[in-house]
Scaffold this motif. Structure first.
Motif: not given
Lengths: 221, 291
Positions: A104, A106, A143-147, A149-151, A153-154, A179, A182, A186
């Motif tokens: 968790a 990230l 908890d939030d898939v957007r985290a 996504y940010r990981f 992208n990085t 998911v 999505s 990336f």
């Protein structure tokens, strides 16, 4: 070590053509029936200046390194480094292994990854193959898939700008189809893997000059 | 005004800051140096491409910097440049993913400059997938005068007709810029903008297929998005709109406060509304002189 004919990344023993530096690949399929093996084989480098950084989420660093070696990887702690976030680790005194307490975290994984990447680079191994084996725990623990996504992208951003190679393994059956779709966005290409009576097949989407139909892995190119 | 990527460099020691700024400047970056979280916050705006920060600042730490940057520019790349080993840093939140360059590696400033230059030019730390042709797409969006379009009755009439036709709470036309969705027309709510990472439309523009979310609470991509709950978006159907060159500039959408399914006939109708919006946008851009 082999002399390169050009800057593209090659895959010894796999029916894949070389890919351009900066490419990130998503490897999808049953993890225990081929996708994990395929991911590790893609990360093996025979280049003199090739290094590998493994983000291990589904097994501890020791197991991951044993598996990597079994699938053709050369264990050299200056050029093969691991971020162990599988929550199973004992004492890992080597500088080439970092631990993060949970999938968790990230942010911690990302920082440890960058640190190991820089150490690999500073040792002269500037063609770095990055592996996320596997993405499933990162998705499950977030908890939030957007985290995630940010990981992604990085990580893929660093792979892309540093002319590296990225490989991320995902079992599509472990996640909702939306998911998986999505996550696939990336990556530059997708390598599907299946096991047919013990033999592996692969096919590639999103990259030119690669097998788009199911191809036996042992066939070579 | 410089065309070079803009980097904010936060280091408390003036001499070290100047040396770091020199290295970043040598890499072709336009650098503004700041010595504290407070001065960094003042200097932040959406034109900043990358933030390089020490971890220890007199009035905060590197994760405070990440929070400050993300509140203004959620996709901006942040690089921690610190002598602290990763294991010595406190644990950050999952939304605080950053780049990291240790000051302990040889020629660390030059290495930082390499990473910052590459990051500022090409990389994002956005919490959403980016279209492959994002640069061209953003250029296409900029050709529209969104304020002028928002004052146009035609889009208000279309969205009013959509809300009535589909019997939904809200119908809207939105254009997706670099950081947020901007609403050209919105029937049933008074939405002006929505941060891109909170929108469903940022997924809609990725595909030419109609995007349907029957229940946001049951879709793992959107179940944790508080903004959707606050806007009472429980179901969604959207079609992307493109310009004549195929750039996805935005979306035409329906939302409702209850879970909802859409029949194929309804989806066909939604596509027709989107076709009409595309034509109207093209005509009005030509009238604006944008060709």
């Amino acid at each position: 070590m082999a002399q390169r004919r050009d800057d593209r990344y090659t895959f010894d023993g796999l029916p894949l053509n070389p890919v351009e530096p900066g490419t990130s690949l998503l490897v999808t399929g049953p993890v225990l029936s081929g996708a994990r093996e395929m991911g590790l084989r893609l990360l093996c480098s025979s280049d003199a200046d090739g290094g590998t950084v493994l983000i291990a989420t589904d097994s501890d660093a020791t197991t991951m390194l044993e598996d990597f070696e079994r699938h053709g990887g050369v264990l050299d702690r200056d050029r093969v480094r691991v971020i162990d976030c599988a929550q199973e680790s004992g004492d890992l005194p080597e500088d080439s292994v970092s631990t993060v307490n949970t999938p968790a975290d990230l942010t911690g994984i990302g920082i440890e990854y960058s640190g190991q990447y820089e150490s690999t680079y500073a040792s002269g191994y500037t063609r770095v193959r990055t592996g996320i084996i596997t993405l499933t725990p990162l998705l499950v623990y977030s908890d939030d898939v957007r985290a995630v996504y940010r990981f992604l992208n990085t990580i893929t951003g660093r792979v892309g700008t540093a002319d590296g190679l990225g490989v991320c393994v995902l079992d599509p059956n472990a996640h909702e189809e939306q998911v998986v779709e999505s996550v696939a966005r990336f990556f530059d290409g997708r390598v599907d893997v299946r096991a047919d009576q013990g033999a592996l097949d692969l096919r590639v989407a999103g990259l030119r000059d690669q097998p788009t139909n199911w191809t036996p892995v042992g066939a070579g190119t | 005004m410089s065309d070079s990527p803009t980097v904010l460099c936060a280091q408390p020691d003036a001499d070290e800051r100047a040396e770091t700024a020199d290295a970043l400047g040598d890499a072709g970056l336009a650098v503004e140096g700041v010595g504290s979280l407070d001065t960094l916050t003042t200097a932040l705006d959406r034109s900043v491409d990358c933030v390089v920060t020490a971890f220890d600042l007199p009035d905060g730490d590197g994760f405070d910097v990440v929070d400050a940057v993300r509140s203004v520019n959620p996709a901006c790349v942040v690089i921690l440049y610190t002598e602290h080993a990763p294991s010595d840093l406190p644990r950050g939140g999952p939304e605080q993913v950053v780049e990291y360059v240790p000051r302990t590696v040889p020629e660390s400033r030059e290495r930082l400059a390499d990473v910052a230059a590459m990051a500022a030019a090409e990389v994002t730390q956005a919490a959403y997938p980016i279209p492959e042709t994002e640069t061209e797409r953003l250029a296409a969006v900029q050709r529209y005068d969104i304020d002028q379009l928002a004052a146009t009755d035609a889009f208000d009439r279309l969205t009013a007709l959509m809300a009535s036709h589909f019997d939904i709470d809200v119908a809207f036309v939105g254009l997706m810029d670099e950081h947020e969705e901007r609403f050209v027309a919105c029937e049933g709510a008074n939405w002006r903008t929505l941060s891109r990472e909170d929108t469903i439309c940022t997924h809609t523009i990725l595909s030419d297929e109609t995007m349907v979310v029957e229940d946001t609470h049951e879709d793992p991509r959107f179940a944790a998005v508080d903004a959707l709950k606050q806007l009472n978006i429980r179901s969604y159907a959207g079609v992307r709109i493109t310009d004549e060159e195929g750039n996805a500039v935005g979306a035409v959408c329906c939302t409702d406060g209850e879970p909802r399914r859409y029949t194929q006939t309804e989806l066909d109708d939604l596509q027709r509304f989107a076709d009409e919006v595309e034509e109207q946008l093209l005509l009005r851009r030509r009238l604006q002189g944008g060709s």
